[in-house]
Scaffold this motif. Structure first.
Motif, PDB file in Angstrom:
ATOM      1  N   GLU A  71       0.843  -1.188   0.000  1.00 48.48           N
ATOM      2  CA  GLU A  71       0.000   0.000   0.000  1.00 48.48           C
ATOM      3  C   GLU A  71       0.880   1.240   0.000  1.00 48.48           C
ATOM      4  O   GLU A  71       2.064   1.190   0.303  1.00 48.48           O
ATOM      5  N   THR A  72       0.279   2.375  -0.326  1.00 45.23           N
ATOM      6  CA  THR A  72       1.003   3.643  -0.377  1.00 45.23           C
ATOM      7  C   THR A  72       1.636   3.943   0.976  1.00 45.23           C
ATOM      8  O   THR A  72       0.998   3.797   2.016  1.00 45.23           O
ATOM      9  N   ASN A  73       2.901   4.358   0.935  1.00 43.41           N
ATOM     10  CA  ASN A  73       3.651   4.688   2.140  1.00 43.41           C
ATOM     11  C   ASN A  73       4.252   6.081   1.957  1.00 43.41           C
ATOM     12  O   ASN A  73       5.432   6.231   1.690  1.00 43.41           O
ATOM     13  N   SER A  74       3.410   7.090   2.100  1.00 44.72           N
ATOM     14  CA  SER A  74       3.824   8.466   1.863  1.00 44.72           C
ATOM     15  C   SER A  74       4.695   8.995   3.002  1.00 44.72           C
ATOM     16  O   SER A  74       4.782   8.382   4.073  1.00 44.72           O
ATOM     17  N   ILE A  75       5.306  10.132   2.775  1.00 41.94           N
ATOM     18  CA  ILE A  75       6.143  10.754   3.807  1.00 41.94           C
ATOM     19  C   ILE A  75       5.319  11.075   5.061  1.00 41.94           C
ATOM     20  O   ILE A  75       5.779  10.795   6.171  1.00 41.94           O
ATOM     21  N   PRO A  76       4.084  11.620   4.936  1.00 42.33           N
ATOM     22  CA  PRO A  76       3.291  11.836   6.162  1.00 42.33           C
ATOM     23  C   PRO A  76       3.003  10.536   6.919  1.00 42.33           C
ATOM     24  O   PRO A  76       3.000  10.519   8.152  1.00 42.33           O
ATOM     25  N   THR A  77       2.792   9.440   6.201  1.00 41.42           N
ATOM     26  CA  THR A  77       2.552   8.156   6.856  1.00 41.42           C
ATOM     27  C   THR A  77       3.803   7.708   7.599  1.00 41.42           C
ATOM     28  O   THR A  77       3.735   7.234   8.736  1.00 41.42           O
ATOM     29  N   LYS A  78       4.961   7.859   6.966  1.00 41.32           N
ATOM     30  CA  LYS A  78       6.221   7.504   7.629  1.00 41.32           C
ATOM     31  C   LYS A  78       6.427   8.349   8.881  1.00 41.32           C
ATOM     32  O   LYS A  78       6.875   7.846   9.914  1.00 41.32           O
ATOM     33  N   ALA A  79       6.081   9.635   8.794  1.00 44.56           N
ATOM     34  CA  ALA A  79       6.218  10.527   9.954  1.00 44.56           C
ATOM     35  C   ALA A  79       5.314  10.061  11.097  1.00 44.56           C
ATOM     36  O   ALA A  79       5.718  10.088  12.266  1.00 44.56           O
ATOM     37  N   LYS A  80       4.093   9.620  10.765  1.00 48.21           N
ATOM     38  CA  LYS A  80       3.179   9.116  11.798  1.00 48.21           C
ATOM     39  C   LYS A  80       3.792   7.921  12.517  1.00 48.21           C
ATOM     40  O   LYS A  80       3.612   7.758  13.722  1.00 48.21           O
ATOM     41  N   SER A  81       4.510   7.084  11.776  1.00 47.65           N
ATOM     42  CA  SER A  81       5.100   5.900  12.407  1.00 47.65           C
ATOM     43  C   SER A  81       6.151   6.299  13.443  1.00 47.65           C
ATOM     44  O   SER A  81       6.279   5.643  14.475  1.00 47.65           O
ATOM     45  N   PHE A  82       6.877   7.395  13.203  1.00 46.95           N
ATOM     46  CA  PHE A  82       7.872   7.845  14.173  1.00 46.95           C
ATOM     47  C   PHE A  82       7.186   8.343  15.450  1.00 46.95           C
ATOM     48  O   PHE A  82       7.664   8.098  16.557  1.00 46.95           O
ATOM     49  N   VAL A  83       6.046   9.029  15.301  1.00 51.36           N
ATOM     50  CA  VAL A  83       5.290   9.479  16.456  1.00 51.36           C
ATOM     51  C   VAL A  83       4.752   8.285  17.229  1.00 51.36           C
ATOM     52  O   VAL A  83       4.868   8.207  18.458  1.00 51.36           O
ATOM     53  N   SER A  84       4.166   7.322  16.510  1.00 55.74           N
ATOM     54  CA  SER A  84       3.639   6.116  17.156  1.00 55.74           C
ATOM     55  C   SER A  84       4.741   5.360  17.878  1.00 55.74           C
ATOM     56  O   SER A  84       4.548   4.831  18.977  1.00 55.74           O
ATOM     57  N   CYS A  85       5.901   5.311  17.267  1.00 54.35           N
ATOM     58  CA  CYS A  85       7.057   4.639  17.858  1.00 54.35           C
ATOM     59  C   CYS A  85       7.432   5.309  19.178  1.00 54.35           C
ATOM     60  O   CYS A  85       7.614   4.650  20.199  1.00 54.35           O
ATOM     61  N   ALA A  86       7.522   6.634  19.161  1.00 52.03           N
ATOM     62  CA  ALA A  86       7.896   7.381  20.368  1.00 52.03           C
ATOM     63  C   ALA A  86       6.862   7.188  21.475  1.00 52.03           C
ATOM     64  O   ALA A  86       7.222   6.988  22.642  1.00 52.03           O
ATOM     65  N   VAL A  87       5.582   7.217  21.117  1.00 49.58           N
ATOM     66  CA  VAL A  87       4.524   7.016  22.100  1.00 49.58           C
ATOM     67  C   VAL A  87       4.652   5.614  22.710  1.00 49.58           C
ATOM     68  O   VAL A  87       4.524   5.427  23.915  1.00 49.58           O
ATOM     69  N   GLY A  88       4.922   4.622  21.856  1.00 48.90           N
ATOM     70  CA  GLY A  88       5.086   3.249  22.330  1.00 48.90           C
ATOM     71  C   GLY A  88       6.246   3.083  23.276  1.00 48.90           C
ATOM     72  O   GLY A  88       6.197   2.321  24.243  1.00 48.90           O
ATOM     73  N   ARG A  89       7.314   3.812  23.022  1.00 46.27           N
ATOM     74  CA  ARG A  89       8.488   3.725  23.900  1.00 46.27           C
ATOM     75  C   ARG A  89       8.196   4.357  25.260  1.00 46.27           C
ATOM     76  O   ARG A  89       8.641   3.870  26.280  1.00 46.27           O
ATOM     77  N   MET A  90       7.452   5.470  25.251  1.00 42.59           N
ATOM     78  CA  MET A  90       7.170   6.173  26.506  1.00 42.59           C
ATOM     79  C   MET A  90       6.154   5.426  27.364  1.00 42.59           C
ATOM     80  O   MET A  90       6.153   5.570  28.576  1.00 42.59           O
ATOM     81  N   SER A  91       5.293   4.631  26.730  1.00 34.35           N
ATOM     82  CA  SER A  91       4.241   3.973  27.510  1.00 34.35           C
ATOM     83  C   SER A  91       4.598   2.551  27.931  1.00 34.35           C
ATOM     84  O   SER A  91       3.763   1.833  28.445  1.00 34.35           O
TER      85      SER A  91
END
Length: 90
Positions: A69-89
């Protein structure tokens, strides 16, 4: 219940996996969510096709679209945010 496995994009670490497991487990009709960082796989049980589609949408919203599926730059950016949230929780 039907066992499903998706190959996803942008999976980087345990923080990503933690976010995916937490968020998908909140969906009604979805259970036994497992993330394999080595193979970029997400496995889960779902009651019907409706829940499977909800999982796909949630993964994309979190920044982890299904491979192919399409993996745009905004989608990649969302993954970094999700990653950071996952690390903090953890």
């Amino acid at each position: 219940m039907k066992k499903n496995t998706f190959y996803i994009q942008n999976l980087k670490c345990g923080g990503c996996a933690n976010t995916i497991i937490t968020q998908l487990s909140k969906l009604n009709g979805v259970s036994e969510v497992v993330v394999n960082n080595d193979t970029d796989q997400v496995s889960f049980n779902a009651i019907s096709e409706l829940e499977i589609e909800q999982v796909k949408q949630k993964l994309t919203t979190l920044g982890y679209p299904i491979k192919g599926e399409t993996n745009s730059i905004p989608t990649k950016a969302k993954s970094f945010v999700s990653c950071a949230v996952g690390r903090m929780s953890k």
